[in-house]
Design a protein around this motif. Structure first.
Motif, PDB file in Angstrom:
ATOM      1  N   LEU A   6      -4.160  13.274 -13.973  1.00 39.88           N
ATOM      2  CA  LEU A   6      -4.975  12.922 -12.820  1.00 39.88           C
ATOM      3  C   LEU A   6      -5.905  11.763 -13.149  1.00 39.88           C
ATOM      4  O   LEU A   6      -6.128  10.885 -12.312  1.00 39.88           O
ATOM      5  N   ARG A   7      -6.432  11.774 -14.392  1.00 38.87           N
ATOM      6  CA  ARG A   7      -7.314  10.665 -14.770  1.00 38.87           C
ATOM      7  C   ARG A   7      -6.544   9.346 -14.702  1.00 38.87           C
ATOM      8  O   ARG A   7      -7.020   8.355 -14.137  1.00 38.87           O
ATOM      9  N   LEU A  45      -5.020   4.313  -9.116  1.00 40.47           N
ATOM     10  CA  LEU A  45      -5.323   4.168  -7.693  1.00 40.47           C
ATOM     11  C   LEU A  45      -6.454   3.181  -7.483  1.00 40.47           C
ATOM     12  O   LEU A  45      -6.388   2.316  -6.603  1.00 40.47           O
ATOM     13  N   MET A  46      -7.508   3.296  -8.292  1.00 43.18           N
ATOM     14  CA  MET A  46      -8.659   2.401  -8.123  1.00 43.18           C
ATOM     15  C   MET A  46      -8.243   0.942  -8.339  1.00 43.18           C
ATOM     16  O   MET A  46      -8.608   0.053  -7.561  1.00 43.18           O
ATOM     17  N   LEU A  82       0.411   4.013  -2.938  1.00 42.51           N
ATOM     18  CA  LEU A  82       0.009   5.400  -2.695  1.00 42.51           C
ATOM     19  C   LEU A  82       1.097   6.357  -3.169  1.00 42.51           C
ATOM     20  O   LEU A  82       0.810   7.374  -3.798  1.00 42.51           O
ATOM     21  N   ALA A  86      -3.911   8.769 -12.937  1.00 42.86           N
ATOM     22  CA  ALA A  86      -3.557   8.481 -11.547  1.00 42.86           C
ATOM     23  C   ALA A  86      -4.744   7.877 -10.806  1.00 42.86           C
ATOM     24  O   ALA A  86      -4.593   6.920 -10.034  1.00 42.86           O
ATOM     25  N   ILE A  87      -5.941   8.427 -11.040  1.00 39.36           N
ATOM     26  CA  ILE A  87      -7.121   7.906 -10.328  1.00 39.36           C
ATOM     27  C   ILE A  87      -7.425   6.485 -10.780  1.00 39.36           C
ATOM     28  O   ILE A  87      -7.729   5.602  -9.969  1.00 39.36           O
ATOM     29  N   ARG A  88      -7.296   6.257 -12.100  1.00 37.09           N
ATOM     30  CA  ARG A  88      -7.544   4.899 -12.592  1.00 37.09           C
ATOM     31  C   ARG A  88      -6.559   3.910 -11.972  1.00 37.09           C
ATOM     32  O   ARG A  88      -6.926   2.813 -11.546  1.00 37.09           O
ATOM     33  N   ALA A 100       3.170   9.762 -16.974  1.00 32.00           N
ATOM     34  CA  ALA A 100       4.004  10.247 -15.876  1.00 32.00           C
ATOM     35  C   ALA A 100       5.280  10.862 -16.434  1.00 32.00           C
ATOM     36  O   ALA A 100       5.654  10.626 -17.580  1.00 32.00           O
ATOM     37  N   ALA A 105       0.433  11.525 -10.441  1.00 34.56           N
ATOM     38  CA  ALA A 105      -0.377  12.740 -10.423  1.00 34.56           C
ATOM     39  C   ALA A 105       0.474  13.993 -10.476  1.00 34.56           C
ATOM     40  O   ALA A 105      -0.040  15.089 -10.713  1.00 34.56           O
ATOM     41  N   TYR A 116      -9.138  16.740  -9.911  1.00 33.31           N
ATOM     42  CA  TYR A 116      -9.553  16.306 -11.250  1.00 33.31           C
ATOM     43  C   TYR A 116     -10.850  16.998 -11.641  1.00 33.31           C
ATOM     44  O   TYR A 116     -11.012  17.466 -12.774  1.00 33.31           O
ATOM     45  N   LEU A 119      -6.079  10.377  -0.070  1.00 37.65           N
ATOM     46  CA  LEU A 119      -5.384  10.638  -1.340  1.00 37.65           C
ATOM     47  C   LEU A 119      -6.382  10.643  -2.495  1.00 37.65           C
ATOM     48  O   LEU A 119      -6.347  11.531  -3.362  1.00 37.65           O
ATOM     49  N   GLU A 155       0.822  -1.200   0.000  1.00 31.36           N
ATOM     50  CA  GLU A 155       0.000   0.000   0.000  1.00 31.36           C
ATOM     51  C   GLU A 155       0.856   1.251   0.000  1.00 31.36           C
ATOM     52  O   GLU A 155       0.543   2.229  -0.685  1.00 31.36           O
ATOM     53  N   LEU A 213      -6.105  -0.197  -5.383  1.00 36.69           N
ATOM     54  CA  LEU A 213      -6.854  -0.404  -4.147  1.00 36.69           C
ATOM     55  C   LEU A 213      -7.637  -1.704  -4.198  1.00 36.69           C
ATOM     56  O   LEU A 213      -7.660  -2.483  -3.236  1.00 36.69           O
ATOM     57  N   LEU A 265     -14.441   8.710 -15.026  1.00 37.91           N
ATOM     58  CA  LEU A 265     -13.159   8.553 -15.711  1.00 37.91           C
ATOM     59  C   LEU A 265     -13.310   8.525 -17.226  1.00 37.91           C
ATOM     60  O   LEU A 265     -12.327   8.339 -17.936  1.00 37.91           O
ATOM     61  N   VAL A 273       1.037   6.433  -7.024  1.00 37.55           N
ATOM     62  CA  VAL A 273      -0.084   7.207  -7.556  1.00 37.55           C
ATOM     63  C   VAL A 273       0.210   8.698  -7.430  1.00 37.55           C
ATOM     64  O   VAL A 273      -0.033   9.481  -8.360  1.00 37.55           O
ATOM     65  N   GLY A 274       0.758   9.090  -6.285  1.00 41.59           N
ATOM     66  CA  GLY A 274       1.123  10.491  -6.106  1.00 41.59           C
ATOM     67  C   GLY A 274       2.118  10.944  -7.151  1.00 41.59           C
ATOM     68  O   GLY A 274       2.014  12.045  -7.702  1.00 41.59           O
TER      69      GLY A 274
END
Lengths: 488, 116
Positions: free
Chosen positions: A156-157, A163-164, A141, A159-161, A236, A148, B85, B77, A137, A167, B94, A144-145
């Motif tokens: 960010l998109r 992260l999901m 994390l 990074a969020i994908r 990135a 981003a 975003y 986070l 983890e 997780l 997304l 992902v940071g």
């Protein structure tokens, strides 16, 4: 002596992370240079200590498991610690020149970089299932940071994908850990193996193992769960992509491999092993094909990562139900593949970053004419490509040779076709980049010249990956060193 | 069927509901809530399943505390990323934007080109 080395290895990355969190980019860079020197020296020291005296179990603060943290310092773990130190130091060095100090959010690169490093060390050395989860983890994390850090909506998109996916993978793993603990009452990987072999637990169910492998495969981006990787690694910053491809995906694979080698013999089965192998093969073919089709340079390299990760999963069929010797051969091949891919892919991403910086565009066809202006970076890119293709004398060749022998010796000849096709396809996408860069007729004369040290770093990594094939024997001999019992 | 086993089954049910939400929902905050639901389910399984002769086992409770800290960090986070975003793109899912806005061509040396 080892006490100091262990303290230096585990404690200092966290200390650097906190220190760099408080200062601006330039001061953070100074702290990081100091920290990287310390880490590389400590990792070398630990590697040398294990190479001469053998591995040992280390109880953090003297506390016994399950409440204390138990670290297994064996040959394989220190090899990866050293690999992490070399690759991360190269990426950190590259980033310290590459990143623009003028952007205020870039200062967060340093703390994230150090947290990532701390998490990686924790995973390589972790001896119990729950601490491996915490390490995973921490890595996710921080990674992902770092993705981003690009700052725009697309970064960010991605990074969020990422992260999901990460997780969900972690939770699947954690649920597996909960089931294993409920069944065996211990978290230590060695303890679970012991209970299973002694046979006083009821016959093991496969479900927890499958759940954990599924979560880890999602985090390692095994086909068909690779959808999150190319956007994240492609968008990135180049040093970040290099870190992610070279080290981060290897962490979850490392845990999956350790689980399989310890528990797979009892809990796994022929069908499961073959299924994972087939998914790995599909990743090799499909990933290479998509790499060939990409129009953006970094997407080519990112899809190539999907393909190269596929090779790693051939470990599962090649170590199940075979003799000790074949299994060892396969393990050595996979470990060499991990190391050579880490070095080659880091070199490739850093070189790609230089090329993109030079031509000011991320498209493959924008590279026209760059061969005259940036031959050095292009050469590093090619050397790394040679290792990915698996031509002698590179580390990639040694790895694939061992895998080839293992698949022949175990009678699983069908992996042979995959290994050969993968090599050819990777040649195709590397040469495609080359073809674009050697086109002479171009109307652009404006090439930006990156500083010399930016070009040297990928070259060093590429040469190391090239030379790995020549020094494979000593590396492999340290890797297979077993424990020698509590040598604190 | 002990009460603690009931907790474990409730945990499995929570995991199932959470997983359904995680895969089906598009809105990022809802996805995040679903993630937290799965997390709570896993923690319940962990605490409920581990029994030593009918006595609760203290070790998983300590582990779950750590797990909660990790889940909070991940949630924090994710919330920061989703908020940023949303500010940048005005989107809560997304999905790729259908029509790409024309981006200014000028870029500094260090910028690695926007993705298109």
């Amino acid at each position: 002596m080892t006490l100091w080395l262990m303290a230096g290895l585990l404690f200092t990355p966290l200390a650097w992370a906190v220190l760099t969190l408080m200062v601006d980019f330039r001061k953070g860079r100074l702290v990081t240079w100091l920290g990287m020197a310390v880490q590389v020296l400590v990792s070398l020291g630990l590697w040398a200590a294990v190479a001469s005296d053998g591995g040992f179990l280390y109880l953090l603060g003297g506390w016994q498991a399950p409440l204390g943290i138990e670290l297994r310092v064996d040959g394989l773990a220190v090899t990866f610690v050293l690999l992490t130190a070399l690759v991360a130091a190269a990426c950190g060095w590259h980033a310290s020149i590459y990143l623009d100090p003028g952007k205020p959010w870039h200062r967060y690169f340093w703390p994230l970089f150090w947290f990532l490093w701390a998490g990686l060390n924790a995973v390589w050395l972790g001896g119990d299932l729950f601490n491996l989860y915490v390490g995973l983890e921490l890595i996710s994390l921080a990674a992902v940071g770092l993705v981003a850090l690009g700052g725009q909506a697309d970064a960010l998109r991605a990074a969020i994908r990422y992260l999901m996916a990460a997780l969900l993978g972690s939770l699947a793993y954690l649920l597996g850990v909960a089931l294993i603990y409920g069944q065996f009452g211990t978290l230590s990987l060695a303890g679970v193996t012991e209970l299973m072999n002694s046979g006083d637990a009821q016959s093991g169910q496969t479900f927890p193992l499958v759940l954990m492998l599924l979560g880890l495969a999602l985090k390692t981006a095994l086909f068909p769960m690779h959808g999150w990787l190319p956007p994240a690694h492609g968008i990135a910053k180049s040093p970040v992509s290099a870190l992610l491809s070279a080290l981060v995906v290897k962490a979850s694979f490392y845990i999956a491999a350790r689980l399989w080698l310890d528990l797979g013999g009892e809990l796994g089965g022929f069908a499961l092993a073959q299924l994972i192998g087939v998914l790995g093969s599909l990743a090799i073919i499909w990933g290479s094909w998509l790499a060939f089709r990409q129009t953006k340079l970094k997407q080519v390299v990112a899809y190539s990562s999907v393909a190269q990760i596929g090779y790693l999963f051939l470990l599962f069929p090649l170590t199940w139900g075979v003799t000790e010797a074949i299994s060892l051969q396969a393990q050595q091949g996979i470990t060499l593949q991990v190391i050579s891919h880490a070095l080659a892919k880091a070199a490739m991403f850093l070189a790609a970053g230089n090329l993109i910086m030079s031509v000011g565009s991320n498209r493959v066809d924008a590279l026209a004419g760059v061969s005259r202006f940036l031959p050095f970076s292009l050469f590093s890119f090619g050397l790394a490509g040679v290792s990915l293709m698996g031509l002698p004398p590179t580390g990639g060749f040694a790895a694939k040779w061992l895998l080839l022998q293992a698949s022949l010796a175990s009678g699983q000849w069908w992996w042979l076709a995959v290994l050969l096709a993968g090599g050819l396809l990777s040649a195709a996408y590397v040469f495609r980049v080359y073809r674009a860069s050697f086109i002479e007729s171009t109307d652009t004369d404006q090439f930006y010249h990156p500083s010399r040290s930016l070009e040297v770093i990928p070259m060093i990594l590429a040469l190391m990956s090239l030379g790995l094939g020549l020094v494979a024997e000593p590396v492999l001999s340290v890797m297979s060193l077993p424990f020698e019992g509590g040598g604190q | 069927m002990t009460p603690s086993l009931l907790y474990a089954f409730a945990g499995v049910a929570l995991c199932g509901i959470g997983l359904f939400g995680f895969l089906r929902l598009q809105h990022l905050l809802r996805k995040l809530m679903a993630f937290n639901l799965i997390g709570s389910g896993v923690f319940l399984v962990m605490v409920g399943l581990a029994q030593r002769n009918g006595q609760p086992d203290p070790v998983p409770q300590a582990l779950v505390l750590t797990g909660i800290v990790v889940a909070i960090a991940a949630t924090a986070l994710a919330v920061v990323l989703i908020r940023r975003y949303y500010h940048l793109s005005g989107q809560t899912t997304l999905a790729e934007p259908a029509a790409k806005s024309a981006r200014p061509k000028a870029r500094s040396v260090n910028r690695e080109g926007a993705p298109e």
